[in-house]
Scaffold this active site. Structure first.
Site, PDB file in Angstrom:
ATOM      1  N   GLY A 441       0.806  -1.309   0.052  1.00  0.00           N
ATOM      2  CA  GLY A 441      -0.157   0.069   0.108  1.00  0.00           C
ATOM      3  C   GLY A 441       0.871   1.098  -0.138  1.00  0.00           C
ATOM      4  O   GLY A 441       1.784   1.125  -0.414  1.00  0.00           O
ATOM      5  N   CYS A 442       0.367   2.228   0.485  1.00  0.00           N
ATOM      6  CA  CYS A 442       0.742   3.710   0.450  1.00  0.00           C
ATOM      7  C   CYS A 442       1.984   4.146   1.168  1.00  0.00           C
ATOM      8  O   CYS A 442       2.703   4.902   0.703  1.00  0.00           O
ATOM      9  CB  CYS A 442      -0.397   4.661   0.562  1.00  0.00           C
ATOM     10  SG  CYS A 442      -1.961   4.702  -0.095  1.00  0.00           S
ATOM     11  N   ASN A 443       2.327   3.096   2.169  1.00  0.00           N
ATOM     12  CA  ASN A 443       3.628   3.345   2.931  1.00  0.00           C
ATOM     13  C   ASN A 443       4.763   2.489   2.565  1.00  0.00           C
ATOM     14  O   ASN A 443       5.806   2.422   3.039  1.00  0.00           O
ATOM     15  CB  ASN A 443       3.314   3.220   4.526  1.00  0.00           C
ATOM     16  CG  ASN A 443       2.687   1.982   4.854  1.00  0.00           C
ATOM     17  OD1 ASN A 443       2.686   0.908   4.206  1.00  0.00           O
ATOM     18  ND2 ASN A 443       1.913   1.952   5.919  1.00  0.00           N
ATOM     19  N   PHE A 638       0.850   6.214   5.293  1.00  0.00           N
ATOM     20  CA  PHE A 638      -0.024   5.332   5.929  1.00  0.00           C
ATOM     21  C   PHE A 638      -0.609   4.060   5.050  1.00  0.00           C
ATOM     22  O   PHE A 638      -0.717   4.421   3.820  1.00  0.00           O
ATOM     23  CB  PHE A 638      -1.381   6.025   6.471  1.00  0.00           C
ATOM     24  CG  PHE A 638      -0.988   7.559   6.850  1.00  0.00           C
ATOM     25  CD1 PHE A 638      -0.283   7.422   7.953  1.00  0.00           C
ATOM     26  CD2 PHE A 638      -1.111   8.538   6.314  1.00  0.00           C
ATOM     27  CE1 PHE A 638       0.181   8.821   8.564  1.00  0.00           C
ATOM     28  CE2 PHE A 638      -0.445   9.882   6.679  1.00  0.00           C
ATOM     29  CZ  PHE A 638       0.189  10.026   7.633  1.00  0.00           C
TER      30      PHE A 638
END
Length: 652
Positions: A441-443, A638
């Site tokens: 994901g985003c992190n 996050f």
């Protein structure tokens, strides 16, 4: 044939310990170190060249009184002369064949100067000024320069800072040399040598030494401040303090009684100075050789298709006839803080008949399946990655040094994967070590940098290429609940290429040192951010509770690891959404101006998942100013879980 013991004594090998500081200093400051050559250089200089020089000097002078390192020197024989010749030849041959030709040339020049200093036919040492300058240059600046050549395999670049350090080295020897002659006045006169120390007298020698060491410290100060390492200079002064104390005490004794200017007190001075300086430079070696990692480059890329948020909103709302849904789409879109996004899909501003990816109907049904989406990903992911990589300055020159490749993605999967495709596309060395951070994901970009940091700190020769590529828009879904509204209106496509190295480099205003990373899983947010596969593509679950979870936990997280928001002047926060950024700032009582790069990236690109935080970091680094030296940077992103990943960087 055994060498006579007196011959070995006259080589005065232990005296090399007193001459060791400049080599250690050079080792501590060398930008690159070829370790086996550095060790050989140390042995050649200190076990062959210096002892041979001592031996030749003793053979010519035939000292009857105390001489450096020997209180009662034996008489030399012709054996000593031949041994010194053999040692010099051995030194040059070892240097030429096992170190490098340039270093061998430097040794040859040093040996020639040493012989000219003592030789009866030239006898530079009989000239107070000429002899002094010869020693000061060759045992000072030239020895440092020669040592760098042996340690790093290349000539020292004569920058302003390096000129300062060369002058500092020579003034260091200029201070020490007359002091070593202070007890030899009578012996030197017997050898028809008038030294600078004899000319200056006892008090004058001490005064001259004090001035030379002050100049030495001045140039060391200029050197370290030019490198923006002023604290190192003050650390050196701590090690030099015992030398100054003994020097002052000895000077006081000599002023009262000239007989205190004797061999034993001189040797005490030599031992104290050598122990302190060698210890100091060993500490410098440890400090400078502790494995570190630096962010050396960040470059970004986006697809060719740029859409306004209004265009994308119209495309989405146009897929349904339900007016309530259309209104809801426009309300959510208006709150995103996004003005433009990029996509590999060309359909978003076209009429249905012109669609190339979606079904050529207004309602987009039937939707593309997972295989179609993965085909589109495979078609564009490598190209977009390459677009970012190609922006790295001098990449073709850097490419042979790349040791590791880390790819990051959560929007597409195929095998052989993006890592192998990039290996082929870039023609990287087949032995480059690969790893992938997938579906995190985003992190995930911070996780990739964490891995690169660990690699560089365990391997000082490492150069890690990190590539984050996400094609979020290929997972556009014709659905209208909260999760789909947020994901369809928030995400865009983008890629980042970053270099992490063990040595500082790059074109930023300052070098960017990677300091530390921290991680936290919020188990109570397990279901609030998720990313799952379905027959029609990847499905994002992103609830409105995510901003609350992050804002309630970020401050306790920082407190738990001993960090304070006030310690950081620059912030690179992942723009997961406008409300996430707003609540993040509120939770830490941050001025929103500090998050301007985050808001700007959100406005210009939307949320591109993993590359986004590095888009923000690049924007932060591009605004660096000279006065930001030493400032710390806090990065946060996050991801699913709900997980928070943070990184701490520093301008150095």
């Amino acid at each position: 044939m055994l060498i006579h013991g007196d011959t070995i004594r006259l080589l005065r090998i232990p005296f090399s310990f007193f001459l060791l500081p400049l080599f250690l200093f050079a080792y501590s400051q060398a930008e690159t170190v070829v370790h086996h050559q550095a060790l050989l250089s140390l042995l050649v200089i200190h076990l062959l060249v210096y002892p041979a020089s001592n031996g030749y000097n003793s053979y010519i002078d035939k000292d009857e009184e105390s001489v450096g390192g020997l209180e009662k020197p034996p008489l030399p024989t012709s054996e000593l002369f031949y041994i010194t010749i053999l040692m010099d030849i051995a030194a040059i041959l070892i240097a030429f064949f096992f170190i490098n030709a340039f270093f061998a040339g430097c040794l040859l020049l040093y040996i020639a100067a040493s012989r000219a200093y003592s030789s009866p036919s030239i006898r530079l040492k009989k000239y107070p000024i000429g002899g002094f300058l010869t020693v000061v240059f060759f045992q000072g600046a030239f020895t440092y320069y020669m040592s760098i050549a042996g340690i790093s395999g290349q000539a020292l670049e004569l920058t302003q800072a390096n000129c300062f350090v060369l002058l500092g080295c020579s003034f260091q020897i200029a201070g020490a040399y007359p002091l070593t002659q202070i007890y030899q006045h009578q012996q030197d006169l017997k050898n028809r040598v008038i030294t600078l120390s004899y000319k200056l007298g006892y008090t004058g020698t001490f005064a001259f030494t004090a001035v030379m060491f002050l100049l030495c410290n001045l140039f060391y100060y200029l050197y370290f401040t030019a490198l923006e390492l002023g604290m190192i200079f003050f650390m050196i002064q701590v090690f030099f303090a015992p030398i100054v104390i003994y020097f002052a005490t000895w000077f006081y004794k000599v002023k009262k009684d000239h007989s205190e200017a004797n061999f034993r007190n001189t040797m005490r001075m030599n031992w104290i100075a050598a122990i302190c300086m060698n210890s100091c430079f060993i500490v410098l070696i440890i400090i400078n050789r502790i494995p570190l990692s630096y962010l050396s480059a960040i470059e970004t890329a986006v697809p060719d298709h740029r859409y306004s948020q209004e265009t994308l909103t119209s495309f989405y709302s146009g897929s349904t006839d339900d007016l309530t849904t259309q209104r809801k789409i426009r309300i959510v879109a208006g709150k995103t803080g996004i003005e433009t996004r990029y996509s590999v899909i060309s359909d978003f501003d076209k009429e249905p008949a012109e669609f190339k990816f979606f079904n050529k109907t207004r309602d987009l049904l039937p939707e593309p399946g997972l295989s179609q989406r993965m085909q589109l990903y495979q078609q564009h992911a490598t190209k977009l990655s390459r677009k970012a990589i190609d922006k790295i300055k001098d990449f073709e020159a850097i490419k042979p040094n790349i040791t590791h490749l880390i790819t990051v993605t959560c929007t597409g999967l195929f095998a052989p994967g993006l890592d192998v495709e990039l290996m082929r596309e870039l023609d990287l060395n087949p032995s480059v070590q690969r790893s992938s951070v997938n579906f995190m994901g985003c992190n995930a970009a911070i996780i990739a940098l964490k891995n690169a940091d660990a690699i560089c700190k365990s391997n000082p020769a490492a150069t890690v290429l990190v590539v984050c590529t996400e094609l979020c828009t290929i997972h556009f879904q014709r659905q209208y609940n909260e999760d789909y509204l947020l994901s369809n209106l928030l995400f865009g496509d983008g890629a980042v290429a970053a270099l992490v190295t063990s040595q500082p480099s790059g074109d930023f205003a300052h070098q960017v040192k990677i300091e530390s990373f921290n991680s936290m899983i919020l188990h109570n947010g397990y279901s609030d951010m998720a990313w799952q596969l379905s027959e029609t593509g990847f499905i994002m679950k992103l609830t409105s509770y995510v901003p609350d979870l992050i804002s309630k936990n970020i401050k306790p997280m920082l407190q738990a690891i001993g960090l304070k928001a006030d310690d950081y002047k620059h912030w690179a926060v992942h723009p997961g959404g406008k409300r996430i950024v707003d609540d993040f700032a509120l939770a830490l009582d941050l001025d929103k101006c500090l998050l301007a790069p985050t808001y700007q990236v959100l406005k210009d690109y939307g949320n591109m998942s993993s590359p986004t935080v590095l888009f923000v970091l690049k924007a932060v680094l591009e605004k660096a100013k000279p006065e930001h030296q030493g400032d710390r940077i806090f990065g946060a992103a996050f991801g699913p879980g709900l997980s928070i990943e943070t990184m701490q960087l520093r301008y150095v």
